[in-house]
Scaffold this active site. Structure first.
Site, mmCIF file in Angstrom:
data_model
loop_
_atom_site.group_PDB
_atom_site.id
_atom_site.type_symbol
_atom_site.label_atom_id
_atom_site.label_comp_id
_atom_site.label_asym_id
_atom_site.label_seq_id
_atom_site.Cartn_x
_atom_site.Cartn_y
_atom_site.Cartn_z
ATOM 1 N N ASN A 1 0.871 -1.169 0.000
ATOM 2 C CA ASN A 1 0.000 0.000 0.000
ATOM 3 C C ASN A 1 0.907 1.219 0.000
ATOM 4 O O ASN A 1 1.451 1.579 1.041
ATOM 5 C CB ASN A 1 -0.903 -0.033 1.242
ATOM 6 C CG ASN A 1 -1.760 1.220 1.368
ATOM 7 O OD1 ASN A 1 -1.779 2.058 0.466
ATOM 8 N ND2 ASN A 1 -2.463 1.346 2.477
ATOM 9 N N TRP A 2 1.078 1.800 -1.175
ATOM 10 C CA TRP A 2 2.030 2.913 -1.304
ATOM 11 C C TRP A 2 1.478 4.210 -0.708
ATOM 12 O O TRP A 2 2.175 5.201 -0.624
ATOM 13 C CB TRP A 2 2.399 3.118 -2.777
ATOM 14 C CG TRP A 2 3.197 1.980 -3.366
ATOM 15 C CD1 TRP A 2 3.647 0.853 -2.713
ATOM 16 C CD2 TRP A 2 3.654 1.855 -4.734
ATOM 17 N NE1 TRP A 2 4.345 0.048 -3.588
ATOM 18 C CE2 TRP A 2 4.363 0.635 -4.832
ATOM 19 C CE3 TRP A 2 3.526 2.644 -5.873
ATOM 20 C CZ2 TRP A 2 4.945 0.199 -6.020
ATOM 21 C CZ3 TRP A 2 4.094 2.223 -7.059
ATOM 22 C CH2 TRP A 2 4.806 1.014 -7.133
ATOM 23 N N LYS A 3 0.213 4.211 -0.342
ATOM 24 C CA LYS A 3 -0.455 5.394 0.225
ATOM 25 C C LYS A 3 -0.209 6.605 -0.686
ATOM 26 O O LYS A 3 -0.095 6.424 -1.901
ATOM 27 C CB LYS A 3 -0.013 5.617 1.673
ATOM 28 C CG LYS A 3 -0.246 4.356 2.524
ATOM 29 C CD LYS A 3 -0.126 4.580 4.004
ATOM 30 C CE LYS A 3 -0.372 3.265 4.733
ATOM 31 N NZ LYS A 3 -0.320 3.394 6.186
ATOM 32 N N HIS B 1 -9.549 1.010 4.728
ATOM 33 C CA HIS B 1 -8.292 1.188 5.466
ATOM 34 C C HIS B 1 -8.556 2.135 6.642
ATOM 35 O O HIS B 1 -9.403 3.029 6.543
ATOM 36 C CB HIS B 1 -7.232 1.776 4.527
ATOM 37 C CG HIS B 1 -5.871 1.811 5.143
ATOM 38 N ND1 HIS B 1 -5.490 2.795 6.017
ATOM 39 C CD2 HIS B 1 -4.825 0.959 5.044
ATOM 40 C CE1 HIS B 1 -4.245 2.543 6.429
ATOM 41 N NE2 HIS B 1 -3.821 1.433 5.850
ATOM 42 N N GLU C 1 -7.071 4.620 7.638
ATOM 43 C CA GLU C 1 -6.951 6.046 7.292
ATOM 44 C C GLU C 1 -8.220 6.530 6.582
ATOM 45 O O GLU C 1 -8.625 7.683 6.741
ATOM 46 C CB GLU C 1 -5.685 6.275 6.444
ATOM 47 C CG GLU C 1 -4.434 6.169 7.310
ATOM 48 C CD GLU C 1 -3.234 5.522 6.638
ATOM 49 O OE1 GLU C 1 -3.145 5.525 5.398
ATOM 50 O OE2 GLU C 1 -2.362 4.996 7.374
ATOM 51 N N GLU D 1 -5.345 -4.822 10.595
ATOM 52 C CA GLU D 1 -4.338 -3.790 10.818
ATOM 53 C C GLU D 1 -4.659 -3.041 12.110
ATOM 54 O O GLU D 1 -5.477 -2.112 12.106
ATOM 55 C CB GLU D 1 -4.329 -2.793 9.653
ATOM 56 C CG GLU D 1 -4.010 -3.406 8.314
ATOM 57 C CD GLU D 1 -3.421 -2.382 7.344
ATOM 58 O OE1 GLU D 1 -2.282 -2.565 6.938
ATOM 59 O OE2 GLU D 1 -4.098 -1.387 7.040
ATOM 60 N N GLY E 1 2.361 2.551 10.836
ATOM 61 C CA GLY E 1 3.298 3.665 10.697
ATOM 62 C C GLY E 1 3.985 4.079 11.991
ATOM 63 O O GLY E 1 4.596 5.135 12.053
ATOM 64 N N SER F 1 3.441 -1.868 10.433
ATOM 65 C CA SER F 1 4.889 -1.910 10.691
ATOM 66 C C SER F 1 5.526 -3.254 10.352
ATOM 67 O O SER F 1 6.448 -3.694 11.044
ATOM 68 C CB SER F 1 5.186 -1.507 12.139
ATOM 69 O OG SER F 1 4.756 -0.178 12.382
ATOM 70 N N GLY G 1 2.842 -0.995 4.363
ATOM 71 C CA GLY G 1 2.872 0.434 4.044
ATOM 72 C C GLY G 1 4.296 0.875 3.760
ATOM 73 O O GLY G 1 4.844 0.597 2.692
ATOM 74 N N GLY G 2 4.920 1.513 4.741
ATOM 75 C CA GLY G 2 6.252 2.102 4.571
ATOM 76 C C GLY G 2 7.281 1.199 3.893
ATOM 77 O O GLY G 2 7.984 1.637 2.970
#
Ligand code: 13P
Length: 257
Positions: A12-14, A100, A102, A172, A178, A218, A239-240
């Site tokens: 998930n490159w956001k 998600h 977010e 999640e 994050g 994470s 993510g990251g």
């Protein structure tokens, strides 16, 4: 992981990267897809770069799946700024992340909205990756099971067993997203087992045994091996670490080994 379920690792490159970086990252991951072993890989770029990433994958006939990070539930209409499910299909998407945290916390997505989007995704042949997870406050108040149960039941309400089977669920925990604070493999396994139990009661034990449940929050190459060893963890939503080919493939390798 259970051998009968193909492990699925999605990036998930956001809201990150630019067009060149998105194309280059997709090409870098595609060139090394063999490192993922038996795991299935999915890349979810920002909507405006889905086409670019799709072209980069198609150029090398890559088996990597293309996904979006959200979508509207309607097929077309006066919804300024939104992206419709058939548009994603048109660009070659096979997956879409829905609900998600977010989207839920920053953009007001409720279980009812996630449910409408899930049905809509399935109706056009997209595989929804439906996200659920508790906040730190909810975990500390011992409300994790209640919160996750409500989200799973609400997000998947009204799906037939055949539809349910196609869904991917991502657990999640919001406090792990994050933050560098990963859930312990035991904490994650406990919730994954709860989710599988819910799927058995909504659908059937057979359906539940087929649904892939990813962990997200994470995930890094060094914690992926222990997460992958849990019986009900069938992949990761990253993510990251998905923004670096080395890290993403390191995670994929843990699940595809
Ligand atoms: P991080 O891997 O950056 O914690 O993000 C997890 C996530 O939200 C994936 O959807």
């Amino acid at each position: 992981m259970t051998a009968s379920r193909t492990q699925i690792v999605a990036g998930n490159w956001k809201m990150n990267l630019d067009r060149t970086a998105a194309r280059d990252l997709a090409a870098a991951v595609a060139a090394r897809v063999g490192e993922a072993g038996t795991a299935e890989l999915v890349l979810c770029p920002p909507a405006v770069y889905v086409d670019t990433v799709g072209a980069a994958l198609a150029a090398v006939s890559s088996p990597i799946g293309l996904g979006a990070q959200t979508m509207h539930d309607k097929a077309s209409g006066a919804f300024t700024g939104e992206v419709a499910p058939p548009m994603l299909v048109d660009l070659g998407c096979r997956y879409v992340i829905l609900g998600h945290s977010e989207r839920r916390t920053l953009f007001g997505e409720t279980d009812a909205i996630v449910n409408a989007k899930t049905k809509s995704a399935l109706s056009v042949g997209l595989t929804p990756i439906v996200c659920v997870g508790e906040t730190l406050e909810e975990r500390e108040a011992n409300r994790t099971a209640e919160v996750v149960t409500t989200q799973v039941k609400g997000s998947l309400a009204g799906l037939s067993p055949a539809e349910l089977e196609k869904v991917v669920i991502a657990y999640e925990p919001v406090w792990a997203i994050g933050t560098g604070k990963v859930a312990t493999p035991q904490q994650a396994q406990e919730v994954h087992a709860l989710i599988r139990g819910l799927l058995a009661s909504i659908g059937s034990p057979e359906v539940a045994s087929k649904v892939r449940i990813q962990y997200g929050g994470s995930v890094k190459p060094d914690n992926a091996v222990d997460l992958a060893s849990q019986p009900d963890i069938d992949g990761a939503l990253v993510g990251g670490a998905s923004l670096k080919a080395d890290d993403f493939l390191g995670i994929a390798k843990a699940f595809g080994a």
